[in-house]
Design an enzyme around this catalytic site. Structure first.
Site, mmCIF file in Angstrom:
data_model
loop_
_atom_site.group_PDB
_atom_site.id
_atom_site.type_symbol
_atom_site.label_atom_id
_atom_site.label_comp_id
_atom_site.label_asym_id
_atom_site.label_seq_id
_atom_site.Cartn_x
_atom_site.Cartn_y
_atom_site.Cartn_z
ATOM 1 N N CYS A 83 0.778 -1.208 0.028
ATOM 2 C CA CYS A 83 -0.068 -0.112 -0.118
ATOM 3 C C CYS A 83 0.967 1.233 0.085
ATOM 4 O O CYS A 83 1.217 1.667 1.096
ATOM 5 C CB CYS A 83 -0.859 0.040 0.928
ATOM 6 S SG CYS A 83 -2.124 1.531 1.207
ATOM 7 N N CYS A 97 -0.649 4.007 2.116
ATOM 8 C CA CYS A 97 -0.695 3.841 3.643
ATOM 9 C C CYS A 97 0.798 3.957 4.105
ATOM 10 O O CYS A 97 1.095 4.504 5.143
ATOM 11 C CB CYS A 97 -0.951 2.327 3.886
ATOM 12 S SG CYS A 97 -2.445 1.878 2.991
ATOM 13 N N ASP A 98 2.046 3.624 3.344
ATOM 14 C CA ASP A 98 3.311 3.489 3.925
ATOM 15 C C ASP A 98 4.328 4.283 3.040
ATOM 16 O O ASP A 98 5.566 4.361 3.622
ATOM 17 C CB ASP A 98 3.814 2.134 3.697
ATOM 18 C CG ASP A 98 2.835 0.959 4.676
ATOM 19 O OD1 ASP A 98 2.363 1.521 5.730
ATOM 20 O OD2 ASP A 98 2.735 0.075 4.230
#
Length: 190
Positions: A15, A18-19
């Site tokens: 992701c 997300c990261d």
């Protein structure tokens, strides 16, 4: 990829949104050749010092416009036709990748801090084949929120979301399905 599952959360991610921030100023790799890989490589270039786009073939499944955007990005380097042989993590976190050239058989190592896997997603919908409507990629089709073509059957989460695939959107669609199911049950009390 050897080491992929063990290193989720220790430098391997699926992701970018997300990261990505955790790799600010660091070199990373995106593995894949479709639109998702191109999009993630461009997105991650906002944070990373360098993005290696690793793909096993010289040609890509991605659309022409997505490939052109990635090629125009000075932080993105295409590494083809290479497959990831191993994610190198001697201390328990990603320190690089060992690649294998599928044509020349050459082996190459690239030091980096993160690996983003963008090789596509197959929705876990096989059990519903022939029972619920799907799109051409196998994702379940929802009508008006979470409704399906079968009364009393609702869909939510990644099985119907080919675009966002985020826990927060899955939770939101789960809430919608629960509300729709509750309404359905109230209407069908006998």
């Amino acid at each position: 990829m050897k080491g992929e599952k063990e290193l989720i959360g220790h430098g391997v991610s699926t992701c970018a949104t997300c990261d990505g921030y955790f790799f600010r100023g660091k070199p990373i790799a995106v593995v894949g050749g479709g639109d998702s890989a191109m999009e993630e490589a461009n997105f991650l270039s906002r944070y990373a010092s360098k993005v290696y786009l690793i793909h096993r073939r010289n040609e890509f499944r991605a659309s022409k416009i997505m490939i052109e955007r990635a090629r125009a990005n000075e932080k993105v380097e295409f590494v083809t036709p290479f497959a990831v042989q191993e994610i190198l993590a001697p201390e328990g976190f990603v320190e690089g990748v060992r690649l294998h050239n599928l044509e020349s058989k050459e082996t190459r190592e690239i030091p980096l801090d993160g690996v983003f896997v963008a090789i596509g997603h197959d929705p876990n919908t096989t059990v519903f084949k022939g029972k619920l409507e799907t799109d051409s990629n196998g994702y379940l089709l929802a009508k008006h929120g979470s409704l399906t073509s079968i009364p009393g059957v609702f869909v939510a989460g990644d099985v119907q979301d080919h675009r966002y695939r985020q826990a927060v959107t899955a939770a939101g669609s789960g809430c919608m399905a629960a509300s729709d199911a509750e309404k359905f049950l109230e209407e069908h009390k006998h």
